[in-house]
Design a protein around this motif. Sequence first.
Motif, PDB file in Angstrom:
ATOM      1  N   LEU A  10       0.855  -1.183   0.000  1.00  0.00           N
ATOM      2  CA  LEU A  10       0.000   0.000   0.000  1.00  0.00           C
ATOM      3  C   LEU A  10       0.890   1.231   0.000  1.00  0.00           C
ATOM      4  N   LEU A  11       0.848   1.984  -1.087  1.00  0.00           N
ATOM      5  CA  LEU A  11       1.602   3.228  -1.201  1.00  0.00           C
ATOM      6  C   LEU A  11       0.643   4.374  -0.894  1.00  0.00           C
ATOM      7  N   TYR A  12       0.884   5.077   0.190  1.00  0.00           N
ATOM      8  CA  TYR A  12      -0.061   6.101   0.633  1.00  0.00           C
ATOM      9  C   TYR A  12       0.578   7.493   0.636  1.00  0.00           C
ATOM     10  N   SER A  13      -0.294   8.480   0.551  1.00  0.00           N
ATOM     11  CA  SER A  13       0.084   9.873   0.761  1.00  0.00           C
ATOM     12  C   SER A  13      -1.051  10.528   1.530  1.00  0.00           C
ATOM     13  N   ALA A  14      -0.731  11.136   2.660  1.00  0.00           N
ATOM     14  CA  ALA A  14      -1.741  11.770   3.494  1.00  0.00           C
ATOM     15  C   ALA A  14      -1.969  13.208   3.037  1.00  0.00           C
ATOM     16  N   GLU A  15      -3.112  13.752   3.408  1.00  0.00           N
ATOM     17  CA  GLU A  15      -3.435  15.125   3.032  1.00  0.00           C
ATOM     18  C   GLU A  15      -2.436  16.119   3.602  1.00  0.00           C
ATOM     19  N   SER A  16      -1.814  15.758   4.701  1.00  0.00           N
ATOM     20  CA  SER A  16      -0.852  16.656   5.335  1.00  0.00           C
ATOM     21  C   SER A  16       0.511  16.648   4.643  1.00  0.00           C
ATOM     22  N   GLY A  17       0.702  15.748   3.673  1.00  0.00           N
ATOM     23  CA  GLY A  17       1.960  15.691   2.956  1.00  0.00           C
ATOM     24  C   GLY A  17       2.851  14.536   3.345  1.00  0.00           C
ATOM     25  N   VAL A  18       2.437  13.726   4.310  1.00  0.00           N
ATOM     26  CA  VAL A  18       3.225  12.573   4.742  1.00  0.00           C
ATOM     27  C   VAL A  18       3.021  11.429   3.758  1.00  0.00           C
ATOM     28  N   THR A  19       4.091  10.730   3.409  1.00  0.00           N
ATOM     29  CA  THR A  19       4.018   9.594   2.492  1.00  0.00           C
ATOM     30  C   THR A  19       4.685   8.384   3.121  1.00  0.00           C
ATOM     31  N   GLY A  20       4.392   7.210   2.569  1.00  0.00           N
ATOM     32  CA  GLY A  20       5.003   5.993   3.094  1.00  0.00           C
ATOM     33  C   GLY A  20       4.483   4.766   2.374  1.00  0.00           C
ATOM     34  N   LEU A  21       4.911   3.619   2.857  1.00  0.00           N
ATOM     35  CA  LEU A  21       4.568   2.325   2.271  1.00  0.00           C
ATOM     36  C   LEU A  21       4.190   1.372   3.391  1.00  0.00           C
ATOM     37  N   VAL A  22       3.109   0.631   3.204  1.00  0.00           N
ATOM     38  CA  VAL A  22       2.674  -0.387   4.149  1.00  0.00           C
ATOM     39  C   VAL A  22       2.760  -1.734   3.442  1.00  0.00           C
ATOM     40  N   VAL A  23       3.497  -2.668   4.035  1.00  0.00           N
ATOM     41  CA  VAL A  23       3.696  -3.998   3.470  1.00  0.00           C
ATOM     42  C   VAL A  23       2.756  -4.969   4.170  1.00  0.00           C
ATOM     43  N   GLY A  24       1.985  -5.714   3.379  1.00  0.00           N
ATOM     44  CA  GLY A  24       1.022  -6.632   3.971  1.00  0.00           C
ATOM     45  C   GLY A  24      -0.182  -5.881   4.522  1.00  0.00           C
ATOM     46  N   ASP A  25      -1.049  -6.598   5.208  1.00  0.00           N
ATOM     47  CA  ASP A  25      -2.220  -5.975   5.830  1.00  0.00           C
ATOM     48  C   ASP A  25      -1.831  -5.383   7.175  1.00  0.00           C
ATOM     49  N   GLY A  26      -1.159  -4.240   7.147  1.00  0.00           N
ATOM     50  CA  GLY A  26      -0.685  -3.619   8.381  1.00  0.00           C
ATOM     51  C   GLY A  26       0.480  -4.334   9.014  1.00  0.00           C
ATOM     52  N   LEU A  27       1.147  -5.212   8.262  1.00  0.00           N
ATOM     53  CA  LEU A  27       2.242  -5.992   8.823  1.00  0.00           C
ATOM     54  C   LEU A  27       3.457  -5.128   9.106  1.00  0.00           C
ATOM     55  N   LEU A  28       3.802  -4.228   8.185  1.00  0.00           N
ATOM     56  CA  LEU A  28       5.024  -3.445   8.306  1.00  0.00           C
ATOM     57  C   LEU A  28       4.791  -2.057   7.727  1.00  0.00           C
ATOM     58  N   HIS A  29       5.136  -1.024   8.506  1.00  0.00           N
ATOM     59  CA  HIS A  29       4.981   0.369   8.077  1.00  0.00           C
ATOM     60  C   HIS A  29       6.357   0.952   7.783  1.00  0.00           C
ATOM     61  N   LEU A  30       6.519   1.464   6.569  1.00  0.00           N
ATOM     62  CA  LEU A  30       7.792   2.058   6.146  1.00  0.00           C
ATOM     63  C   LEU A  30       7.530   3.499   5.719  1.00  0.00           C
ATOM     64  N   PRO A  31       7.593   4.453   6.659  1.00  0.00           N
ATOM     65  CA  PRO A  31       7.339   5.851   6.286  1.00  0.00           C
ATOM     66  C   PRO A  31       8.479   6.396   5.439  1.00  0.00           C
ATOM     67  N   GLY A  32       8.190   7.439   4.681  1.00  0.00           N
ATOM     68  CA  GLY A  32       9.213   8.066   3.860  1.00  0.00           C
ATOM     69  C   GLY A  32       8.771   8.188   2.415  1.00  0.00           C
ATOM     70  N   ARG A  33       9.691   8.598   1.578  1.00  0.00           N
ATOM     71  CA  ARG A  33       9.383   8.854   0.161  1.00  0.00           C
ATOM     72  C   ARG A  33       9.763   7.647  -0.686  1.00  0.00           C
ATOM     73  N   TRP A  34       8.752   7.072  -1.356  1.00  0.00           N
ATOM     74  CA  TRP A  34       8.933   5.943  -2.258  1.00  0.00           C
ATOM     75  C   TRP A  34       8.468   6.368  -3.641  1.00  0.00           C
ATOM     76  N   ASP A  35       9.288   6.132  -4.642  1.00  0.00           N
ATOM     77  CA  ASP A  35       8.945   6.532  -5.986  1.00  0.00           C
ATOM     78  C   ASP A  35       7.782   5.673  -6.509  1.00  0.00           C
ATOM     79  N   PRO A  36       6.667   6.297  -6.936  1.00  0.00           N
ATOM     80  CA  PRO A  36       5.506   5.501  -7.389  1.00  0.00           C
ATOM     81  C   PRO A  36       5.821   4.612  -8.590  1.00  0.00           C
ATOM     82  N   GLN A  37       6.606   5.118  -9.555  1.00  0.00           N
ATOM     83  CA  GLN A  37       6.931   4.305 -10.725  1.00  0.00           C
ATOM     84  C   GLN A  37       7.802   3.111 -10.347  1.00  0.00           C
ATOM     85  N   GLU A  38       8.779   3.322  -9.471  1.00  0.00           N
ATOM     86  CA  GLU A  38       9.608   2.217  -9.017  1.00  0.00           C
ATOM     87  C   GLU A  38       8.779   1.203  -8.241  1.00  0.00           C
TER      88      GLU A  38
END
Length: 312
Positions: A250-278
């Motif tokens: 799950l590649l997310y971006s919040a309205e406040s400008g925070v971005t990150g990646l969630v692996v699995g169904d809430g298994l692992l949260h990886l905040p930060g900037r991830w390139d959408p194309q990559e």
Amino acid sequence: MTLALAVENDDLVVDVPEHPSVRLPLTGRDRASTLLLFGYPGRGRTRYGLAVLDESGLVMLQAPGSRSRREIEAFAGDSGLGFEIRKFTTGEEARTALARRSPAWRAVTWRRPPPPLPRLRVPGVRSLMPPKGSPRIWWREQLLFWLMWLVLAYGAAFVTLVVLTMANPGGDLRRSMGPLGVAALVLAVLTVVGAVVVVGAGRRRVRRRGARGRVLTRHGEPPCRLVVVHGRLLLETARRTREIDASRLLLYSAESGVTGLVVGDGLLHLPGRWDPQEAERFAVRNGFELETRTLSRQEYLDLTAGARDAVP
């Protein structure tokens, strides 16, 4: 970890050696609100740290290391900030809480001393058994296996030569030393050739792995990346590498400008900037399901609070 706090022109200034000063706002919506002293169980000891939280409890900055409770509490009182002490029961709970980044989050690279000498690791019984892998990597595993035995055989031949020489220094050892010397020379040559082949194959594999969409890297600090090796999803950080059992991203971006990646169904949260194309290339190449969503502030709070582990 040395750290100095000060208040200048409605900003909380955090000074760290060998790093530019970090300024956190004390006014506005996403302002610094609380100084948090935290601790959590680590390997053999309790790890401590200091975090700056905003009004929603999101982390604006966190620094490892033990600090004086009395001094931090006094500074918070003089600066109009809240003060809190929290003892996390597990490392997963601590990482999950510290990975909930505020829109005003600031990254600080904490320079660590050089690592100590590597520990001696004694191979187990399984290291002496022929490997069993997939057909794609079978030849590499077999090459490493026989290379290990070549090294052991060369060492045994060399030790035998030394023992024979010491046991009978004045005797005629040409008959026995001739075959052993030739065998040792052949084993040494085979060992060098095998090592060159293994190293060359490993380097080519690393170069091809990135080009084929096998690696997904988080941009910025601290470093973190996802790697697929032989169908297994691995998480690589500066501290360790571990396997993740998941098939959804799950590649997310919040309205406040925070971005990150969630692996699995809430298994692992990886905040930060991830390139959408990559991320899309990584998911398609390795057969993962990728979802891209824009979250409201409350959805972001709920999603990050429900994660089971994280990499801040």
